[in-house]
Scaffold this motif. Structure first.
Motif, PDB file in Angstrom:
ATOM      1  N   ALA A 182       0.836  -1.202   0.000  1.00  0.00           N
ATOM      2  CA  ALA A 182       0.000   0.000   0.000  1.00  0.00           C
ATOM      3  C   ALA A 182       0.869   1.249   0.000  1.00  0.00           C
ATOM      4  O   ALA A 182       1.908   1.296   0.655  1.00  0.00           O
ATOM      5  N   LEU A 183       0.446   2.270  -0.747  1.00  0.00           N
ATOM      6  CA  LEU A 183       1.194   3.520  -0.831  1.00  0.00           C
ATOM      7  C   LEU A 183       0.244   4.699  -0.689  1.00  0.00           C
ATOM      8  O   LEU A 183      -0.760   4.788  -1.392  1.00  0.00           O
ATOM      9  N   ALA A 184       0.572   5.600   0.242  1.00  0.00           N
ATOM     10  CA  ALA A 184      -0.130   6.874   0.375  1.00  0.00           C
ATOM     11  C   ALA A 184       0.883   7.986   0.140  1.00  0.00           C
ATOM     12  O   ALA A 184       2.026   7.902   0.599  1.00  0.00           O
ATOM     13  N   VAL A 185       0.461   9.038  -0.586  1.00  0.00           N
ATOM     14  CA  VAL A 185       1.375  10.122  -0.941  1.00  0.00           C
ATOM     15  C   VAL A 185       0.731  11.458  -0.593  1.00  0.00           C
ATOM     16  O   VAL A 185      -0.442  11.692  -0.886  1.00  0.00           O
ATOM     17  N   THR A 186       1.508  12.312   0.042  1.00  0.00           N
ATOM     18  CA  THR A 186       1.082  13.678   0.359  1.00  0.00           C
ATOM     19  C   THR A 186       1.989  14.632  -0.407  1.00  0.00           C
ATOM     20  O   THR A 186       3.216  14.555  -0.278  1.00  0.00           O
ATOM     21  N   VAL A 187       1.393  15.527  -1.217  1.00  0.00           N
ATOM     22  CA  VAL A 187       2.171  16.318  -2.173  1.00  0.00           C
ATOM     23  C   VAL A 187       1.949  17.814  -1.959  1.00  0.00           C
ATOM     24  O   VAL A 187       0.835  18.264  -1.664  1.00  0.00           O
ATOM     25  N   GLY A 188       3.022  18.586  -2.170  1.00  0.00           N
ATOM     26  CA  GLY A 188       2.939  20.046  -2.232  1.00  0.00           C
ATOM     27  C   GLY A 188       2.363  20.670  -0.980  1.00  0.00           C
ATOM     28  O   GLY A 188       2.731  20.336   0.147  1.00  0.00           O
ATOM     29  N   ASP A 189       1.418  21.619  -1.169  1.00  0.00           N
ATOM     30  CA  ASP A 189       0.853  22.345  -0.031  1.00  0.00           C
ATOM     31  C   ASP A 189       0.040  21.451   0.892  1.00  0.00           C
ATOM     32  O   ASP A 189      -0.227  21.828   2.042  1.00  0.00           O
ATOM     33  N   ASP A 190      -0.361  20.267   0.405  1.00  0.00           N
ATOM     34  CA  ASP A 190      -1.056  19.334   1.290  1.00  0.00           C
ATOM     35  C   ASP A 190      -0.157  18.882   2.436  1.00  0.00           C
ATOM     36  O   ASP A 190      -0.652  18.416   3.463  1.00  0.00           O
ATOM     37  N   LEU A 191       1.156  19.017   2.272  1.00  0.00           N
ATOM     38  CA  LEU A 191       2.077  18.698   3.361  1.00  0.00           C
ATOM     39  C   LEU A 191       1.833  19.601   4.564  1.00  0.00           C
ATOM     40  O   LEU A 191       1.966  19.166   5.718  1.00  0.00           O
ATOM     41  N   LEU A 192       1.475  20.847   4.316  1.00  0.00           N
ATOM     42  CA  LEU A 192       1.189  21.761   5.423  1.00  0.00           C
ATOM     43  C   LEU A 192      -0.086  21.344   6.148  1.00  0.00           C
ATOM     44  O   LEU A 192      -0.128  21.322   7.389  1.00  0.00           O
ATOM     45  N   ARG A 211       7.099  15.873  -1.516  1.00  0.00           N
ATOM     46  CA  ARG A 211       6.061  14.900  -1.165  1.00  0.00           C
ATOM     47  C   ARG A 211       6.584  13.946  -0.096  1.00  0.00           C
ATOM     48  O   ARG A 211       7.793  13.807   0.106  1.00  0.00           O
ATOM     49  N   LEU A 212       5.637  13.300   0.559  1.00  0.00           N
ATOM     50  CA  LEU A 212       5.970  12.250   1.523  1.00  0.00           C
ATOM     51  C   LEU A 212       5.349  10.956   1.036  1.00  0.00           C
ATOM     52  O   LEU A 212       4.135  10.872   0.819  1.00  0.00           O
ATOM     53  N   LEU A 213       6.184   9.931   0.839  1.00  0.00           N
ATOM     54  CA  LEU A 213       5.732   8.608   0.427  1.00  0.00           C
ATOM     55  C   LEU A 213       5.624   7.740   1.666  1.00  0.00           C
ATOM     56  O   LEU A 213       6.559   7.665   2.467  1.00  0.00           O
TER      57      LEU A 213
END
Length: 463
Positions: A182-192, A211-213
């Motif tokens: 399973a992989l979830a990714v948080t990208v760009g301003d969603d990191l804030l 991003r955070l993988l």
């Protein structure tokens, strides 16, 4: 050159040419046993039984009847990966005879030594040099490790033009989908919004979004093992810009991520009884009007504030947010990997990464396992008095010290502030690169400590 391992049951193994492992003391008697004149013939080739030397015993039809292969002064080669030098033999199938070292490491060395990074070069058709798997060696296990190391090497060797944060995500996504991870990714301003402010701050200066993988695999009830890998796909140094020489190899600054992913591949394909989590903060530390600055104060996921003394100490910032996330679920074992400091290379050179942990049992296991699998590391101290060197007058801490001393130690102490709940934690400050080719270690990217950590996990959590 294509190097492959042949199973003993393969028909090709029946006609394999024996490679007689001989020492400087016994090679003449071993050669004489092959027939009159063989020793003299080998001596005429300059053979003395030195480690890595080869000589051929003549056979019918112009083919060698056997190969004399020197292991040096003793029955065991001084370098467990010396069998990788057998790649220099002519095309054919070979088998070791009388090898006194670790047969599994011999087969692995042969496989690892065959790695080539050919993505950007046209290559001639490879010669087929093949080695019969030594008796008692688990060929599938050797191949799994070799393939995972090759994957890690490929990632490190790929230049940032083709491996930025988005491309790293694509590579990881393809890898995960093929293995049911399973992989979830948080990208760009969603990191804030997701509370990864330091990952965002380091990556916001680039046009390639940070991003955070977050990968997970295994049963929830199994022991929790979490790996964190620094994924700086290229590091200019930020506004504290690096010089030409310092920037030249910065495609390898995601070597910690490659190492964590190589371990993950070994774990998943060996079906270890763990609940595995891999966290990769993937960024490019670039220069623009939105880059973070020296003197800025960043708030971390943990809530601690960090004054920026140097934007080129960015890896510890993104690792801090990822470690804080990992720590929240209290893993049984938390391990991070990063091409973090030049100070580590000054202290121990490129081939011997330092590691840090407060767990004495874990430290002993790491040292023992590293020696056993020929993936060496060296323990360095988390020296508490040096914690004060990270003090800041306006924030909870600074990301660098002012004196320039003990840079690898203070970087590890910085990271330790973000780990409280994990039952055990270790930090590896790797180089991620082989600057001069060695047996089993071609020039270029190297996921150092990957084989070590996998062997440790296998020992603890094999089904």
């Amino acid at each position: 050159m294509a190097l492959s391992l042949v199973d003993p049951s393969d028909p090709a193994a029946a006609g394999a040419t024996p490679v007689l492992c001989v020492s400087a003391a016994d090679w003449r008697s071993r050669a004489d046993a092959l027939g009159d004149g063989v020793a003299a013939f080998a001596q005429a080739q300059g053979f003395e039984g030195k480690a890595g030397q080869t000589a051929f015993a003549p056979g019918a039809g112009g083919k060698p009847a056997a190969v004399l292969w020197g292991v040096g002064d003793g029955v065991r080669p001084s370098d467990p990966f010396l069998p990788a030098k057998l790649a220099q033999l002519p095309e054919g199938v070979y088998r070791l005879d009388g090898f006194g070292g670790d047969a599994t490491l011999a087969a692995l060395a042969f496989a690892l030594g065959g790695y080539r990074f050919d993505r950007y070069r046209a290559r001639p058709a490879p010669r087929a040099v093949r080695l019969v798997m030594p008796d008692g060696v688990d060929g599938d296990a050797v191949r799994r490790v070799a393939e995972a190391v090759a994957m890690g090497r490929d990632l490190i060797n790929t230049p940032a033009s083709d491996l930025g944060p988005a491309e790293l995500e694509t590579a990881v996504r393809n890898w995960a989908q093929a293995r049911g991870v399973a992989l979830a990714v948080t990208v760009g301003d969603d990191l804030l919004a997701a509370n990864f402010p330091m990952v965002h701050a380091v990556g916001r200066g680039s046009s390639r979004a940070p991003r955070l993988l977050d990968l997970t695999w295994g049963e929830e009830s199994a022991p929790k093992v979490t790996l964190v890998g620094k994924g700086v796909c290229f590091d200019t140094g930020g506004l504290n810009i690096k010089n030409d020489a310092g920037m030249l190899l910065m495609k390898k600054d995601m070597g910690g991520a490659a190492t964590a992913l190589a371990i993950a591949q070994m774990v998943v394909e060996a079906r270890l009884k763990v609940r595995l989590r891999v966290l990769v903060p993937a960024v490019e530390n670039a220069i623009s009007g939105t880059s973070f600055r020296p003197g800025d104060v960043l708030r971390s996921r943990k809530g601690l504030t960090v004054e920026i003394g140097n934007t080129d100490a960015e890896g510890r910032l993104i690792l801090a947010d990822a470690l804080a996330l990992a720590d929240e679920e209290q893993p049984d074992l938390l391990v991070d990997f990063a091409t973090l400091t030049g100070a580590a290379r000054v202290a121990l050179g490129p081939d011997l990464p330092p590691f840090y942990t407060d767990d004495e049992a874990l430290a002993a296991d790491v040292a023992r396992t590293g020696a056993a699998v020929n993936d060496p590391v060296w323990r360095m101290p988390l020296w508490k008095p040096y914690d004060a060197m990270l003090d800041s007058k306006i924030a909870d801490m600074n990301n660098v010290t002012t004196g320039g001393f003990a840079g690898s130690v203070t970087a590890a102490l910085f990271l330790r502030r973000f780990v409280e709940k994990a039952k055990a934690w270790a930090h590896f400050d790797i180089y991620g690169w082989t600057p001069a080719e060695k047996p089993g270690r071609p020039f270029g990217g190297e996921p150092q400590a990957a084989r070590l950590v996998f062997a440790l996990l296998q020992e603890r959590y094999a089904r």
